[in-house]
Motif scaffolding. Structure first.
Motif, PDB file in Angstrom:
ATOM      1  N   TRP A 165       0.832  -1.207   0.000  1.00 38.07           N
ATOM      2  CA  TRP A 165       0.000   0.000   0.000  1.00 38.07           C
ATOM      3  C   TRP A 165       0.868   1.260   0.000  1.00 38.07           C
TER       4      TRP A 165
ATOM      5  N   VAL B  17     -10.420  -1.989   1.578  1.00 36.78           N
ATOM      6  CA  VAL B  17     -10.149  -1.021   0.506  1.00 36.78           C
ATOM      7  C   VAL B  17     -11.415  -0.756  -0.300  1.00 36.78           C
TER       8      VAL B  17
ATOM      9  N   TYR C  28      -7.001   4.177   3.394  1.00 36.04           N
ATOM     10  CA  TYR C  28      -7.389   3.544   2.138  1.00 36.04           C
ATOM     11  C   TYR C  28      -8.087   4.527   1.188  1.00 36.04           C
TER      12      TYR C  28
END
Length: 268
Positions: free
Chosen positions: A135, A206, A239
């Motif tokens: 990420w 997410v 996210y």
């Protein structure tokens, strides 16, 4: 008739009767075509039709509603036209069940076999065994060269601190990857299709964050999806940063305030 419509008809082995533009094609042309023999389909352009075809097949294999791929080439994707006369307002519970099925399908690692792009914005997907690293590197730091000054430095600092903020190895769920209300087709109280996917394997939260970016799913959605892990509210801002950064690069500085808001919510 457009070249895309003609290409779609040719891929189906038929003669084009008419073509109608469909809404939602911000980054690629989308048409509804009807052939002389009465067959109908949706044709979509874009830089990587074969990649999107693989994503639609993966979602269908996972038990999620997705348009059947009728044909695909390097320039056109032809898919079945799905009923979509309803609105998501009546289908939140079914979307919760649908997303739970999708996320129940796991990959071996985080990422996707190929990279892709949203228009000019590259989306790297190099497989990784470490979720915070994935990420941080492939969803946050890749945008820093395009985000000036203090905002970029705050993103860098947050990315460096992700091992303290995100689970190291959440279940690598199959994600839709671009799940907002406009990419959900509904008919009555039933979801008929998840469209325009940007699939990869990652933390299921997410998709939930993306779904909450421009609105809020109903309680029926969350009841149907199932319980969330502790700390999900804190992770949602992290996210949400990725689609906000993509929006800045695609549509301009008007979305910088969204990036700043999520950085504040993430404590960065």
């Amino acid at each position: 008739m457009s070249r895309l419509a003609e290409a779609g008809a040719a891929l189906l082995g038929g003669t084009l009767r008419n073509a109608t533009p469909l809404g939602g094609g911000d980054l690629s042309e989308i048409l509804h075509i009807v052939l002389a023999d009465g067959r109908a389909a949706v044709v979509k352009g874009g830089p990587a039709p074969q990649t999107e075809a693989a994503m639609l097949r993966a979602m269908a294999l996972a038990g999620a509603p997705a348009s059947a791929v009728l044909a695909a080439s390097d320039t056109a994707l032809v898919i079945e036209a799905l009923p979509a006369s309803g609105s998501l307002a009546a289908a939140w519970a079914d979307l919760g069940r649908t997303l739970a099925r999708l996320h129940a399908t796991e990959g071996e690692r985080y990422g996707w076999p190929v990279d892709y792009a949203f228009g000019p914005v590259a989306i790297p997907n190099t497989p990784s065994d470490d979720w915070p690293v994935f990420w941080g590197e492939q969803r946050l730091r890749v945008h820093v060269p395009h985000i000036s000054g203090a905002l970029g430095r705050r993103i860098e600092a947050l990315a460096a601190d992700l091992p303290n903020r995100l689970p190291a190895r959440p279940r690598p769920a199959l994600l839709h990857g671009d799940l907002w209300a406009g990419n959900v087709l509904a008919d009555g109280d039933r979801v008929t299709g998840l469209i325009d996917p940007a699939c990869y394997h990652g933390h299921g939260e997410v998709d939930l964050a993306m779904l909450s970016l421009f609105g809020q799913p109903s309680a029926a959605f969350f009841d149907a999806y199932g319980p969330l892990d502790p700390g999900h509210e804190e992770r949602r801002a992290i996210y949400s940063l990725w689609p906000a950064l993509v929006h800045v690069r695609l549509f301009g500085a008007g979305y910088r305030s969204m990036v700043e808001r999520f950085l504040v919510e993430a404590g960065a």
